[in-house]
Motif scaffolding. Structure first.
Motif, PDB file in Angstrom:
ATOM      1  N   SER A 287       0.815  -1.206   0.000  1.00 51.65           N
ATOM      2  CA  SER A 287       0.000   0.000   0.000  1.00 51.65           C
ATOM      3  C   SER A 287       0.854   1.263   0.000  1.00 51.65           C
ATOM      4  N   ILE A 288       1.882   1.297   0.839  1.00 48.74           N
ATOM      5  CA  ILE A 288       2.747   2.477   0.899  1.00 48.74           C
ATOM      6  C   ILE A 288       3.553   2.616  -0.387  1.00 48.74           C
ATOM      7  N   GLU A 291       1.532   4.151  -3.104  1.00 48.55           N
ATOM      8  CA  GLU A 291       1.347   5.597  -2.973  1.00 48.55           C
ATOM      9  C   GLU A 291       2.598   6.363  -3.396  1.00 48.55           C
ATOM     10  N   TRP A 317       6.057   6.100   6.153  1.00 45.12           N
ATOM     11  CA  TRP A 317       5.757   6.317   4.723  1.00 45.12           C
ATOM     12  C   TRP A 317       7.053   6.510   3.941  1.00 45.12           C
ATOM     13  N   GLY A 321       8.195   3.383   1.928  1.00 43.64           N
ATOM     14  CA  GLY A 321       7.923   3.688   0.528  1.00 43.64           C
ATOM     15  C   GLY A 321       9.147   4.143  -0.230  1.00 43.64           C
ATOM     16  N   ALA A 422      -1.684   4.519   4.346  1.00 45.84           N
ATOM     17  CA  ALA A 422      -1.422   5.214   3.075  1.00 45.84           C
ATOM     18  C   ALA A 422      -2.572   6.181   2.853  1.00 45.84           C
ATOM     19  N   CYS A 423      -2.961   6.389   1.602  1.00 49.06           N
ATOM     20  CA  CYS A 423      -3.957   7.425   1.328  1.00 49.06           C
ATOM     21  C   CYS A 423      -5.254   6.845   0.795  1.00 49.06           C
TER      22      CYS A 423
END
Length: 645
Positions: A287-288, A291, A317, A321, A422-423
């Motif tokens: 997920s990260i 993003e 993040w 990420g 995440a977003c």
């Protein structure tokens, strides 16, 4: 709102998300997003393949919702190791590329290549194992932003331990609360750190916290300041150099189930104890990385810097990420405007930052220092600006876009949360962006805006919801499943209700209007605090503002707006009248604030979020709840005094 940025042909040609679109046969980003939300079993494996993330054992099923969407599990049967994906594989492929850079508050600078980071991560993982840390055990760390947080974080993932990052500005009671709740076995800290020219005694803070935390067996200390007088408890405490001495650096990363717990991070609630948010290795990594790759458009070797702390989700993040994509993560100890007001812009120039993360509140705080401080620096390395934390006001947004971004950098204004991993919403570099907009749903996210009955609404403000589970979602609150269900799932069964007001305009652009528990209801009309605050922040004398609702006999609720002024501006009856008139002109006379109150500063977290619930509580003489994340709690006394007159 106007279109603030449009992608150039060159930007489109090199965008990660355009690469994905071509790979999957899409010409239109919104069509890709729609398909990604409707068909997660098709999208998420395709994204993993495109990003090059590696599972050591393939999954049997992408998602399992047999226990309901609240308890969805992902990549079932698959195995992986997050540290392999973020560090060790890059050490094999790009060993000499910088993985982490650091600038201390007093000007020290050093970095680690991927080869060096991999070696230190492995040796520290071996040290943790030698201290009795087993898979699933919790390892807390209380450290300044530095490559050491990357070492500790990835070392925990390497052996399957659960990391517990603790906000570096906490006092001992808040640290103790998190150590007790998580039952941490080991704590990693520093002998101290610097913030605004003062030494922060981190080891002494940990010592005080550990006295109330019987689960802690060892404290590992990084010699950040090189103090000779750091207190050490024999048999319990050791320096990190001692812990890693003689370690061969040969321990292979543990291949764990996708649902193996990875991160336990705490987020403050409006009342009661902080919530322990649980994330897992597979879902959090995917997920990260999604993003940072498709929203922020990060490329291998680019420098990423977010003004954050590991105790805020944007710390993990950038560590997860950024490293998952082979980027260079820049850490900066201390404050972004100390020892000079232009420290942040100096960092960007000196380290050639490509992707800069900054909150709306920090932007507003930097504006009064003047655009001259920005313009004296070469910011041509900047390519993308990432923002999050709270809704934007138009004028500060435009300032960031034009003064910092030079009109060429998109503002990727994303919104999600600690629990989201995440977003939910984010623009992308593949589409035009409207001022203050969040673009639309991020890839893979089935977002909607609904009324109180759960029906979709457009062109009006409603509740932001997610209609399907997603890989990055928390696997619940630590040892408190009922609180998790009450918080997100029980208002609309089977639907995640996030607690944000949002709207979608006629062009399909999404906007946030604040937390639904911050929203004012004036004479039956709902208005978000950001709308009131934007009206007064447009005045050149106002640096930032916090609007709160207080009970009113006739209207039900009325607005009080607390304003912090720019340097040199002075409170006056005339200014108060001007600000009230601005609100009336922007929103209508019904929304004119009953009171405008001037204060020196507003209460904020270290991540620069304004804590409106604390402002409102002080205005009403009520309990403000958990305040452990506040960087400047002294502001509350001033607010209380101003209210009393």
């Amino acid at each position: 709102m106007e279109i603030a940025w449009t992608p150039t042909p060159e930007a489109l040609e090199h965008a990660n998300v355009v690469r994905l679109m071509r790979r999957l046969g899409f010409d239109d980003y919104r069509e890709l997003q729609r398909r990604s939300a409707e068909d997660p079993e098709w999208f998420w494996p395709a994204a993993i393949d495109d990003m090059g993330l590696e599972f050591s054992q393939p999954w049997d099923s992408v998602v399992d919702v047999s226990r309901g969407p609240e308890w969805a599990t992902w990549y079932v049967g698959g195995k992986l190791n997050l540290a392999w994906n973020c560090v060790h594989r890059w050490a094999e492929r790009t060993p000499d590329v910088a993985a982490a850079l650091w600038e201390s508050e007093d000007g020290e600078r050093h970095g680690l290549s991927y080869r060096e980071l991999s070696e230190r991560v492995t040796r520290f993982a071996e040290a943790l194992a030698s201290l009795g840390v087993d898979p699933g055990d919790r390892v807390a760390f209380f450290l300044p932003m530095s490559p050491e947080v990357s070492i500790v974080s990835h070392a925990c993932a390497h052996i399957g331990a659960v990391q517990v990052p603790i906000f570096s500005g906490f006092a001992a009671p808040a640290v103790a609360q998190r150590l007790q709740d998580s039952e941490a076995k080991v704590v990693v800290t520093a002998d101290g750190s610097l913030r605004r020219g003062r030494e922060v005694p981190m080891k002494e803070i940990v010592d005080e916290a550990v006295r109330e935390s019987p689960s802690v067996e060892h404290v590992v200390v990084w010699r950040r300041l090189g103090r000779d007088d750091v207190p050490m408890t024999p048999g319990r405490d050791l320096f990190d150099s001692e812990a890693m001495e003689g370690r061969p650096g040969t321990l292979e990363p543990l291949q764990v189930e996708s649902e193996h717990p990875y991160l336990l991070t705490y987020t403050s609630g409006t009342t009661g104890r902080p919530k322990g948010v649980v994330h897992v290795q597979g879902g959090f990594l995917v997920s990260i990385a999604r993003e940072v790759a498709y929203q922020a458009d990060a490329k291998p070797g680019e420098v990423v810097h977010f003004v954050t702390d590991m105790g805020w989700i944007m710390g993990p993040w950038e560590v997860v990420g950024g490293n998952a994509l082979g980027c260079t993560v820049l850490f900066a100890e201390g404050a972004p405007d100390w020892p000079a007001a232009d420290r942040l812009w100096s960092l960007v120039e000196r380290e050639r930052v490509a992707i800069l993360g900054i909150s709306p509140t920090l932007t507003r705080a930097l504006i009064p220092h003047g655009r001259e401080l920005v313009e004296r620096h070469d910011l041509s390395s900047l390519r993308v600006l990432v923002t999050t934390g709270e809704p934007w006001n138009p004028e500060p947004y435009r300032w960031l876009a034009e003064v910092v971004g030079g009109g060429r950098c998109p503002i990727i204004n994303c919104s999600g949360g600690t629990e989201v991993g995440a977003c939910f919403l984010s623009p992308t570099v593949a589409t035009p962006i409207k001022t203050c907009s969040l673009g639309g749903p991020a890839l893979g996210m089935a977002m909607d805006v609904v009324d109180v009955e759960g029906r979709s609404v457009r062109g009006e403000v409603g509740e932001l919801v997610c209609r399907r589970p997603f890989p990055g979602m928390t696997r619940g609150f630590w040892r408190d499943p009922e609180r998790y269900l009450d918080t997100y799932w029980r208002r609309l069964p089977g639907v995640w209700v996030h607690g944000d007001w949002a709207s979608v305009d006629e062009d399909g652009y999404w906007f946030l209007h604040g937390r639904s528990d911050d929203t004012l209801n004036i004479a039956g009309k709902r208005v978000g605090p950001a709308e009131l605050e934007s009206a007064v922040v447009a005045h050149p004398a106002v640096a930032e503002a916090a609007a709160v609702g207080v009970p009113h006999e006739v209207k039900g609720e009325t607005a009080w707006i607390f304003c912090a002024l720019v340097p040199g501006a002075e409170p006056s009856d005339e200014l108060e009248s001007e600000l009230r008139a601005l609100v009336s002109a922007e929103l209508g006379k019904a929304f004119a604030p009953e009171r405008i109150l001037f204060v020196g500063a507003l209460p904020k977290t270290r991540s620069a979020k304004i804590v409106r619930r604390a402002v409102r509580a002080k205005a009403l003489g009520a309990d403000p709840g958990d305040l452990s994340s506040l960087e400047n709690p002294e502001t509350l006394a001033e607010i209380e005094a101003v209210v009393r007159g």
